[in-house]
Structure formats: structure tokens, C-alpha cells
Design a protein around this motif. Structure first.
Motif, PDB file in Angstrom:
ATOM      1  N   GLU A 340       0.806  -1.225   0.000  1.00  0.00           N
ATOM      2  CA  GLU A 340       0.000   0.000   0.000  1.00  0.00           C
ATOM      3  C   GLU A 340       0.841   1.279   0.000  1.00  0.00           C
ATOM      4  OE1 GLU A 340      -1.822   3.457   1.877  1.00  0.00           O
ATOM      5  OE2 GLU A 340      -0.288   2.133   2.771  1.00  0.00           O
ATOM      6  N   PRO A 341       1.987   1.324   0.695  1.00  0.00           N
ATOM      7  CA  PRO A 341       2.768   2.571   0.687  1.00  0.00           C
ATOM      8  C   PRO A 341       3.182   3.035  -0.700  1.00  0.00           C
ATOM      9  CG  PRO A 341       3.500   1.145   2.472  1.00  0.00           C
ATOM     10  CD  PRO A 341       2.545   0.333   1.639  1.00  0.00           C
ATOM     11  N   GLY A 343       1.452   2.969  -3.617  1.00  0.00           N
ATOM     12  CA  GLY A 343       0.378   3.777  -4.191  1.00  0.00           C
ATOM     13  C   GLY A 343       0.150   5.058  -3.425  1.00  0.00           C
ATOM     14  N   ARG A 344       0.194   4.985  -2.106  1.00  0.00           N
ATOM     15  CA  ARG A 344      -0.064   6.179  -1.284  1.00  0.00           C
ATOM     16  C   ARG A 344       1.001   7.247  -1.515  1.00  0.00           C
ATOM     17  NH1 ARG A 344       1.908   6.454   3.813  1.00  0.00           N
ATOM     18  NH2 ARG A 344       1.836   4.165   3.967  1.00  0.00           N
ATOM     19  N   LEU A 345       2.266   6.848  -1.552  1.00  0.00           N
ATOM     20  CA  LEU A 345       3.344   7.822  -1.715  1.00  0.00           C
ATOM     21  C   LEU A 345       3.366   8.405  -3.124  1.00  0.00           C
ATOM     22  CD1 LEU A 345       6.183   6.085   0.325  1.00  0.00           C
ATOM     23  CD2 LEU A 345       4.719   7.990   1.005  1.00  0.00           C
ATOM     24  N   VAL A 346       3.009   7.602  -4.128  1.00  0.00           N
ATOM     25  CA  VAL A 346       2.910   8.142  -5.477  1.00  0.00           C
ATOM     26  C   VAL A 346       1.800   9.189  -5.542  1.00  0.00           C
ATOM     27  CG1 VAL A 346       2.280   7.592  -7.857  1.00  0.00           C
ATOM     28  CG2 VAL A 346       3.873   6.112  -6.631  1.00  0.00           C
ATOM     29  N   ARG A 347       0.659   8.892  -4.920  1.00  0.00           N
ATOM     30  CA  ARG A 347      -0.459   9.849  -4.903  1.00  0.00           C
ATOM     31  C   ARG A 347      -0.061  11.142  -4.203  1.00  0.00           C
ATOM     32  NH1 ARG A 347      -4.003  10.293  -0.837  1.00  0.00           N
ATOM     33  NH2 ARG A 347      -3.641   8.152  -0.124  1.00  0.00           N
ATOM     34  N   LEU A 348       0.644  11.021  -3.079  1.00  0.00           N
ATOM     35  CA  LEU A 348       1.080  12.210  -2.342  1.00  0.00           C
ATOM     36  C   LEU A 348       2.087  13.023  -3.143  1.00  0.00           C
ATOM     37  CD1 LEU A 348       1.456  10.658   1.239  1.00  0.00           C
ATOM     38  CD2 LEU A 348      -0.270  12.326   0.495  1.00  0.00           C
ATOM     39  N   ALA A 349       2.969  12.331  -3.864  1.00  0.00           N
ATOM     40  CA  ALA A 349       3.954  13.038  -4.687  1.00  0.00           C
ATOM     41  C   ALA A 349       3.272  13.822  -5.796  1.00  0.00           C
ATOM     42  CB  ALA A 349       4.952  12.037  -5.270  1.00  0.00           C
ATOM     43  N   LEU A 350       2.290  13.211  -6.461  1.00  0.00           N
ATOM     44  CA  LEU A 350       1.579  13.901  -7.532  1.00  0.00           C
ATOM     45  C   LEU A 350       0.786  15.090  -6.990  1.00  0.00           C
ATOM     46  CD1 LEU A 350       0.289  10.859  -9.622  1.00  0.00           C
ATOM     47  CD2 LEU A 350       2.155  12.429 -10.192  1.00  0.00           C
ATOM     48  N   ALA A 351       0.427  15.029  -5.721  1.00  0.00           N
ATOM     49  CA  ALA A 351      -0.300  16.135  -5.084  1.00  0.00           C
ATOM     50  C   ALA A 351       0.641  17.209  -4.557  1.00  0.00           C
ATOM     51  CB  ALA A 351      -1.181  15.601  -3.956  1.00  0.00           C
ATOM     52  N   GLY A 352       1.957  16.987  -4.666  1.00  0.00           N
ATOM     53  CA  GLY A 352       2.927  17.972  -4.220  1.00  0.00           C
ATOM     54  C   GLY A 352       3.198  17.971  -2.735  1.00  0.00           C
ATOM     55  N   GLU A 353       2.814  16.899  -2.028  1.00  0.00           N
ATOM     56  CA  GLU A 353       2.999  16.821  -0.576  1.00  0.00           C
ATOM     57  C   GLU A 353       4.415  16.323  -0.258  1.00  0.00           C
ATOM     58  OE1 GLU A 353       0.845  17.842   1.567  1.00  0.00           O
ATOM     59  OE2 GLU A 353      -0.879  18.160   0.257  1.00  0.00           O
ATOM     60  N   ALA A 354       5.393  17.191  -0.413  1.00  0.00           N
ATOM     61  CA  ALA A 354       6.803  16.805  -0.285  1.00  0.00           C
ATOM     62  C   ALA A 354       7.135  16.240   1.085  1.00  0.00           C
ATOM     63  CB  ALA A 354       7.699  18.000  -0.596  1.00  0.00           C
ATOM     64  N   ASP A 355       6.716  16.919   2.142  1.00  0.00           N
ATOM     65  CA  ASP A 355       7.055  16.461   3.497  1.00  0.00           C
ATOM     66  C   ASP A 355       6.441  15.093   3.789  1.00  0.00           C
ATOM     67  OD1 ASP A 355       8.542  18.731   4.028  1.00  0.00           O
ATOM     68  OD2 ASP A 355       6.828  19.831   4.853  1.00  0.00           O
ATOM     69  N   ALA A 356       5.192  14.890   3.372  1.00  0.00           N
ATOM     70  CA  ALA A 356       4.537  13.605   3.605  1.00  0.00           C
ATOM     71  C   ALA A 356       5.217  12.487   2.824  1.00  0.00           C
ATOM     72  CB  ALA A 356       3.057  13.694   3.216  1.00  0.00           C
ATOM     73  N   TRP A 458      -5.999  -0.714  -9.688  1.00  0.00           N
ATOM     74  CA  TRP A 458      -5.342  -1.892  -9.142  1.00  0.00           C
ATOM     75  C   TRP A 458      -4.265  -1.645  -8.085  1.00  0.00           C
ATOM     76  CZ3 TRP A 458      -7.957  -6.037 -10.022  1.00  0.00           C
ATOM     77  CH2 TRP A 458      -8.655  -6.207 -11.203  1.00  0.00           C
ATOM     78  N   LEU A 459      -3.747  -0.427  -7.965  1.00  0.00           N
ATOM     79  CA  LEU A 459      -2.652  -0.197  -7.013  1.00  0.00           C
ATOM     80  C   LEU A 459      -3.207   0.301  -5.690  1.00  0.00           C
ATOM     81  CD1 LEU A 459       0.403  -0.188  -6.562  1.00  0.00           C
ATOM     82  CD2 LEU A 459       0.444   2.179  -7.345  1.00  0.00           C
ATOM     83  N   PRO A 460      -3.100  -0.487  -4.624  1.00  0.00           N
ATOM     84  CA  PRO A 460      -3.615  -0.064  -3.311  1.00  0.00           C
ATOM     85  C   PRO A 460      -2.990   1.260  -2.880  1.00  0.00           C
ATOM     86  CG  PRO A 460      -3.044  -2.401  -3.271  1.00  0.00           C
ATOM     87  CD  PRO A 460      -2.505  -1.843  -4.565  1.00  0.00           C
ATOM     88  N   PHE A 462      -3.367   4.225  -4.152  1.00  0.00           N
ATOM     89  CA  PHE A 462      -3.211   5.292  -5.144  1.00  0.00           C
ATOM     90  C   PHE A 462      -4.498   6.086  -5.339  1.00  0.00           C
ATOM     91  CE2 PHE A 462      -3.291   6.990  -9.495  1.00  0.00           C
ATOM     92  CZ  PHE A 462      -2.110   7.733  -9.475  1.00  0.00           C
ATOM     93  N   ALA A 463      -5.613   5.410  -5.449  1.00  0.00           N
ATOM     94  CA  ALA A 463      -6.876   6.118  -5.645  1.00  0.00           C
ATOM     95  C   ALA A 463      -7.205   6.950  -4.402  1.00  0.00           C
ATOM     96  CB  ALA A 463      -8.000   5.120  -5.927  1.00  0.00           C
ATOM     97  N   PRO A 464      -7.685   8.177  -4.583  1.00  0.00           N
ATOM     98  CA  PRO A 464      -8.046   9.002  -3.412  1.00  0.00           C
ATOM     99  C   PRO A 464      -9.037   8.307  -2.513  1.00  0.00           C
ATOM    100  CG  PRO A 464      -8.095  10.280  -5.451  1.00  0.00           C
ATOM    101  CD  PRO A 464      -7.930   8.842  -5.847  1.00  0.00           C
ATOM    102  N   VAL A 465      -8.883   8.477  -1.225  1.00  0.00           N
ATOM    103  CA  VAL A 465      -9.798   7.861  -0.270  1.00  0.00           C
ATOM    104  C   VAL A 465     -11.133   8.595  -0.327  1.00  0.00           C
ATOM    105  CG1 VAL A 465     -10.201   7.357   2.174  1.00  0.00           C
ATOM    106  CG2 VAL A 465      -7.879   7.257   1.236  1.00  0.00           C
ATOM    107  N   PRO A 466     -12.252   7.865  -0.497  1.00  0.00           N
ATOM    108  CA  PRO A 466     -13.570   8.497  -0.580  1.00  0.00           C
ATOM    109  C   PRO A 466     -13.851   9.315   0.682  1.00  0.00           C
ATOM    110  CG  PRO A 466     -13.723   6.202  -1.269  1.00  0.00           C
ATOM    111  CD  PRO A 466     -12.379   6.373  -0.664  1.00  0.00           C
TER     112      PRO A 466
END
Length: 466
Positions: A340-341, A343-356, A458-460, A462-466
């Protein structure tokens, strides 16, 4: 000197000559071209001779040497065109062909593995191999539909290995099959090759300075026993076949019978990806790329496994548009799907959340706890690599990969300096290797597809949490 030690000495001598000839004549120039340290180009004649030598030696030796060559054939897309061209012609041959094992040797292995009456299981058996892999070769045959499963082809525990429905129609008397026969002595040869090939580390350092080949070789060694066990491969293939049964996009051939060194599966008729890379239409390239990405991201969730050998020789585009997948000797076991990390970290990177992103990378072991790394610099390092997932559709190209390879490999680049501070945790090593290999194939295909949508599905994480 006995015959076996003599062959071992011959293998070692041939492999030992590769770093001297290959590295000595070409790696320095390749490194200069890729890293931007100089502008000179090695002569085409020398490149061609080196490519021919590489294919000749690796193809003849099979085993780990050929497996190494197959991996190189994927990454040629990252090299400048004037350097990649001669290697592309020679190395891609390793994806589909190699000098064959004599028929008498094939028959001996079949008799040892399936029994002295092995011919009774087949209506037809073609002694000429249809394809050659790193540790075995494949023969086309017709399996008797009423043939009993050989004793060696039974499951651990006594249950028989019933075959799944094949791609081609089964006739009343026969079933088209692929018979994979392991080369005699493949195990010792593979171990020996991996030890010798560590001397080619200079070649990798030329393309990616600072890259340590040892973890890759160590990871390969850990899976040698699995890849050499065709019964274990049959179990993995069965899991894939069950996960993709009647799937409209992915086809996995059924297992008919298996022994430790012989594997019989349904025959897959289709156009090899190597042929599509060479002369396929744009539609075929895009279709193959989309389906490869779908397989890569969906398999861990659907089958709990990741197909870990993404070179073009293991894929076919079938007449009905599906992607045929073969060779399940190398798999990564991911029962919970992709971690899961990722997909989550890729999503955060695309959102510009550098510190996270930095916090997550540090938690997963990509950044050492005591490393005071600059968060924005990490984001700047990642964003070009994540470009395919930042848009609805993306076309992978050789040019894009060359730009990324040069950016990361150039010692004068900030990306190169930051990359040296990052770590690759052992648990992510195989996933990283498969992802890079898949990207290499997509760039060879120059395939356009909605990769972001595939990853969202398919990538845990990555998709935004509802």
C-alpha cells in the motif's frame, strides 16, 4: 580432466572474456555518452562486433548468462540510438532464440522426468525447439487427451494435475502443448554464471554510476532454486490461470503435467512482443502496452503473485486481442497485493505533498533515519519519473527513457546526487526490478495507454480515499 569440469572451465573462460572485450571496448564510451562526460561515439564497427560477441557467448552458455542478456535487451531502450541500434539487433535475439539442445539430450531428460515410455503421452513431438529460454527450451507437441498424468506430474500429496482449458481447441485425440525441458546441469551453471557475471558491474556503473550489482545478483541467487523447480513453476502458473480464467484481456495457458525438470502446458499461438516491437502497428503496440500494465498491476491483487520476468519473449498478442503470458518460473509472492505505501506515496507526490512523501519514504526504509534530506529536492527527483501517472494518457518512448536515464546518471545532475542518498529496501528489490523492466518494454513498444486509470483501479493506496 573429466568432461563436466572441462565444460565448466570453458564457460568461465568465455564469461571472463566478456568484461575484457565488452567493457574494454564499449562501456567507457557508453558511460561518457549517457552521463554527458564527453561527446565521442564509439565506431559502429566496434559496437557491432561487441554486440555479436555478447550474443554469441551469452546465447551459447544459456543459464544465468542468457538470463543476464535477456535483461540487458530490455534496457537498451535507455541508450542513445546510435549506440543502442547494434545491441538491439543482437540482444533481442536472446528473447526468442538460442543454440538448441540436441534431440538426444532432450529425449534423455524426458525419459528421466516422465518415464521411459514418455512418448506414449504424445501423439506428436517436434524435436526441433520452438523457443529457447535461459535454463530450458520449449518444444511443440500434441498431448493425447486420454493420456494419464505421468507419476512425476502429480501434486505433492498425491492429487493429479488436471489441465485447464487451453487457448486452442482440443481435438478428440490430441491437445496442442508446449513442452519445456530444462537443460542438463542448469543449476550448477546458473550459480557459476552469476558469480562470473558480477565482473560486469563496470557496465552497469557506466549506465548508472553508483549502482551496485551485488543486490541484484543476490536476489537472483535466492530464486534460483525456485526457477529450477518446474513443479513449483506449475503451481504459480495454475494460480495465474485460475485468477485470469475467462478474462477478456489476459490469457494464461493451463498446466497439463509437470515434473521437476519438464513442464507441459497449453500451447499459446500469437505474435511475440519482440515482433511487435520490431514491426508492429501502432494499434498493436498500444494494445500490448496497456495489457502489460494491466497484468503488472492487477496480478498481485488477483493472484497474490507478480510475474517477475517482464521481457518480450514471455508475452504474445493473441489473434483475439488478448495478451498471452508464459513462463512463470520467476514470481514475487504478494498475497496482499502491491504494498500500500507505494500507491499512497505516489499519490502524495503527484499532489505535491513533499514532506509527507519524505516521511513515508523514511518509514519504509528508502531514506535513512539520520539523513537530513531536502523534501522538495526529493519531490523534484520523483516528479519526472511519475509523469506517466500525472496525465490521463501517456506514450512511453525511447526518447523519454533516454532523458530520464541521462538525468539520473549524469554526475553533474542534482538528480544523480540525490539518488545516491536513497536506499532500496530488500523487500522492494524485486518489485523495483520488475517495474523497471516493464517500463523498458513499454518504451520499446512506444505504447500509449491510460496508465493512470489502470493504476487507480489496481494499485492499493493510489486512488483518493472516498
Amino acid at each position: 580432466m573429466t568432461d563436466i569440469p572441462r565444460r565448466a572451465v570453458s564457460r568461465t573462460a568465455k564469461l571472463a572474456a566478456l568484461p575484457l572485450g565488452f567493457a574494454g571496448r564499449t562501456v567507457l564510451g557508453v558511460g561518457k555518452r549517457v552521463t554527458g562526460l564527453a561527446s565521442e561515439v564509439i565506431s559502429n564497427e566496434i559496437q557491432q562486433r561487441t554486440a555479436e560477441q555478447l550474443f554469441s557467448v551469452l546465447g551459447q552458455l544459456k543459464g544465468g548468462a542468457m538470463k543476464f542478456g535477456q535483461a540487458l535487451s530490455v534496457f537498451e531502450a535507455a541508450l542513445p540510438e546510435e549506440i543502442a541500434a547494434p545491441y538491439r539487433q543482437a540482444l533481442t535475439k536472446l528473447q526468442e532464440a538460442a543454440p538448441p539442445l540436441p534431440a538426444a539430450s532432450v529425449h534423455k531428460v524426458l525419459a528421466e522426468q516422465l518415464g521411459p515410455d514418455w512418448r506414449s503421452y504424445f501423439l506428436e513431438f517436434d524435436d526441433k525447439p520452438a523457443a529457447a529460454a535461459s535454463i530450458g527450451q520449449v518444444h511443440r507437441a500434441i498431448w493425447k487427451t486420454d493420456a494419464p498424468v505421468p507419476p512425476a506430474g502429480r501434486r505433492r500429496g498425491g492429487r493429479t494435475r488436471a489441465g485447464a482449458a487451453g487457448q486452442e481447441e482440443t481435438t478428440p485425440t490430441g491437445r496442442p502443448v508446449a513442452v519445456k525441458v530444462q537443460y542438463p546441469g542448469a543449476g550448477p551453471a546458473l550459480l557459476s554464471d552469476l558469480k562470473q557475471l558480477s565482473r560486469l558491474g563496470a557496465m552497469f556503473r557506466a549506465i548508472q554510476p553508483g549502482l551496485d550489482i551485488k543486490p541484484l545478483l543476490s536476489e537472483l541467487r535466492e530464486r534460483i532454486s525456485e526457477e529450477l523447480d518446474y513443479q513449483l513453476e506449475a503451481e504459480s502458473q495454475r494460480a495465474f490461470a485460475a485468477a485470469y480464467a475467462d478474462d477478456p484481456e489476459i490469457f494464461v495457458p493451463g498446466v497439463v503435467a509437470a515434473a521437476p525438470q519438464v513442464l507441459v502446458t497449453d500451447w499459446v499461438e500469437g505474435k511475440p512482443l519482440s515482433q511487435i516491437i520490431d514491426s508492429g502497428t501502432e494499434a498493436e503496440r498500444d494494445q500490448a502496452g496497456r495489457l502489460m500494465a494491466t497484468l503488472h498491476f492487477s496480478a498481485p491483487m488477483r493472484a497474490g503473485l507478480l510475474h517477475a520476468d517482464p521481457h518480450p519473449g514471455n508475452f504474445r498478442l493473441l489473434p483475439d486481442g488478448r495478451l498471452g503470458v508464459i513462463d512463470f518460473g520467476a514470481v514475487a509472492r504478494l498475497p496482499g497485493g502491491h504494498p500500500e505505501p507505494i500507491g499512497r506515496l505516489v499519490r502524495l507526490a503527484l499532489a505535491g505533498e513533499a514532506d509527507a512523501v519524505v516521511a513515508g519514504l523514511r518509514e519504509e526504509g528508502f531514506i535513512r533515519v539520520d539523513n537530513p534530506i531536502d523534501a522538495q529536492a526529493v519531490l523534484d527527483f520523483l516528479m519526472p519519473i511519475l509523469q506517466p501517472l500525472s496525465v490521463e494518457e501517456f506514450r512511453f518512448t525511447r526518447a523519454w527513457l533516454r532523458v530520464e536515464a541521462a538525468r539520473i546518471a549524469n554526475p553533474r545532475s542534482p538528480a544523480y546526487q540525490l539518488g545516491r542518498q536513497l536506499n532500496l529496501p530488500p523487500s522492494y528489490l524485486l518489485i523495483h526490478r520488475v517495474t523497471l523492466g516493464s517500463i523498458g518494454v513499454l518504451c520499446q513498444l512506444e505504447a500509449k495507454a491510460p496508465y493512470r486509470g489502470i493504476v487507480e483501479r489496481w494499485l492499493p493506496g493510489f486512488a483518493p480515499v472516498p
